[in-house]
Design an enzyme around this catalytic site. Sequence first.
Site, PDB file in Angstrom:
ATOM      1  N   ASP A   1     -17.528-130.977   3.765  1.00  6.36           N
ATOM      2  CA  ASP A   1     -18.895-131.033   4.245  1.00  6.36           C
ATOM      3  C   ASP A   1     -19.562-130.542   4.452  1.00  6.36           C
ATOM      4  O   ASP A   1     -21.209-129.820   4.367  1.00  6.36           O
ATOM      5  CB  ASP A   1     -19.373-131.936   5.875  1.00  6.36           C
TER       6      ASP A   1
ATOM      7  N   GLN B   1     -17.531-139.027   9.666  1.00  9.25           N
ATOM      8  CA  GLN B   1     -18.581-139.565   9.838  1.00  9.25           C
ATOM      9  C   GLN B   1     -19.634-139.140  10.277  1.00  9.25           C
ATOM     10  O   GLN B   1     -19.228-140.183  11.770  1.00  9.25           O
ATOM     11  CB  GLN B   1     -17.764-140.857   8.863  1.00  9.25           C
TER      12      GLN B   1
ATOM     13  N   LYS C   1     -15.900-143.093  -0.279  1.00 10.26           N
ATOM     14  CA  LYS C   1     -15.509-142.251   0.465  1.00 10.26           C
ATOM     15  C   LYS C   1     -13.762-142.037  -0.448  1.00 10.26           C
ATOM     16  O   LYS C   1     -13.266-141.666  -1.489  1.00 10.26           O
ATOM     17  CB  LYS C   1     -15.517-141.670   1.426  1.00 10.26           C
TER      18      LYS C   1
HETATM   19  N1  GUN Z   1     -23.369-139.195   7.042  1.00  7.51           N
HETATM   20  C1  GUN Z   1     -24.224-140.010   6.522  1.00  7.51           C
HETATM   21  N2  GUN Z   1     -23.804-138.251   4.947  1.00  7.51           N
HETATM   22  C2  GUN Z   1     -22.949-138.113   5.708  1.00  7.51           C
HETATM   23  C3  GUN Z   1     -22.355-136.813   4.826  1.00  7.51           C
HETATM   24  O1  GUN Z   1     -22.323-136.507   4.049  1.00  7.51           O
HETATM   25  N3  GUN Z   1     -20.984-136.374   5.498  1.00  7.51           N
HETATM   26  C4  GUN Z   1     -20.543-137.211   6.853  1.00  7.51           C
HETATM   27  N4  GUN Z   1     -19.758-136.099   7.828  1.00  7.51           N
HETATM   28  N5  GUN Z   1     -21.633-137.864   7.356  1.00  7.51           N
HETATM   29  C5  GUN Z   1     -22.226-138.584   6.915  1.00  7.51           C
END
Ligand code: GUN
Length: 295
Positions: A121, A98, A54
């Site tokens: 998100d 996350q 990311k």
């Molecule tokens: N953990 C796995 N996929 C995601 C996601 O798309 N966003 C977040 N915040 N955590 C994750």
Amino acid sequence: MTAAIVDGRAFAERLRARVAEAVPAFTAATGRVPGLAVVLVGQDPASEIYVRSKQKATLAAGMASFEHRLPDTTSEAELLALVEELNGDDRVDGILVQLPLPAGIDDKAVIDAIDPAKDVDGFHVVNAGKLAVGEEGLVSCTPLGCLMLLKDRLGDLSGLEAVVVGRSNIVGKPMAQLLLRENCTVTLAHSRTRDLAAVVRRADILVAAVGRPELIRGDWLKPGATVIDVGMNRLTDADGKTKLLGDVAFAEAREVAAAITPVPGGVGPMTIAVLLRNTLAAACAREGLPEPAGL
Ligand code: GUN
């Protein structure tokens, strides 16, 4: 029939390029770059990999990346204090905490603390509610990416039968809402659904997001269906080799469907591309600018 492969990797690259092309206009209007804060608590190896990609993608799109790595001894109060600080930081347009968080920290309390305007998100209850009632808001990245692939392939989705398997807040529920917004007839199936095969057979569009390797078999599908496989099930075989399997039995499904996303290389790469798109959209909304076209 041999299904066409829906190349999510290529689509995601094009989306990332469009985001990167739109950043200079934002900077010209505001004198700053869009910023994404990523918070990782603990050392979950899969999360480490996601967070690193990311950050790389954020920088490659010409945006600022603010990284916050906290030890797994972090308390909920400490994490909430960091979220508050990021809510008040004008350089930060998007906040991503996350998941999963270490035991002892309530995911929901943390998500609820994020300013909905920075919730790239789309997990905050305000954004989930906006999606449900048809208001503009930030939408969860994976389902929005799936919808982009479907519209790219099928154009107008009106009147199509869509079956979503999996009812998570992150994928299944928002996916069903998005398909409803596109005028599909939507069925949201899950692990307790009776005769899942018969339900799946109705689908012109199938989105599988249950997290069960190859649960959905080729002979469950309606011939000519478009299949989006969100599953990412990591399995270790007898030789200790790991492989990634989707929720759909790919080789079987390819003989019946008109189009299918592979695993890997289908939905996976879309999630980060949509995260960048959401960050730019959040930045524009915060600055009172119109959302760039074509995103
Ligand atoms: N953990 C796995 N996929 C995601 C996601 O798309 N966003 C977040 N915040 N955590 C994750």
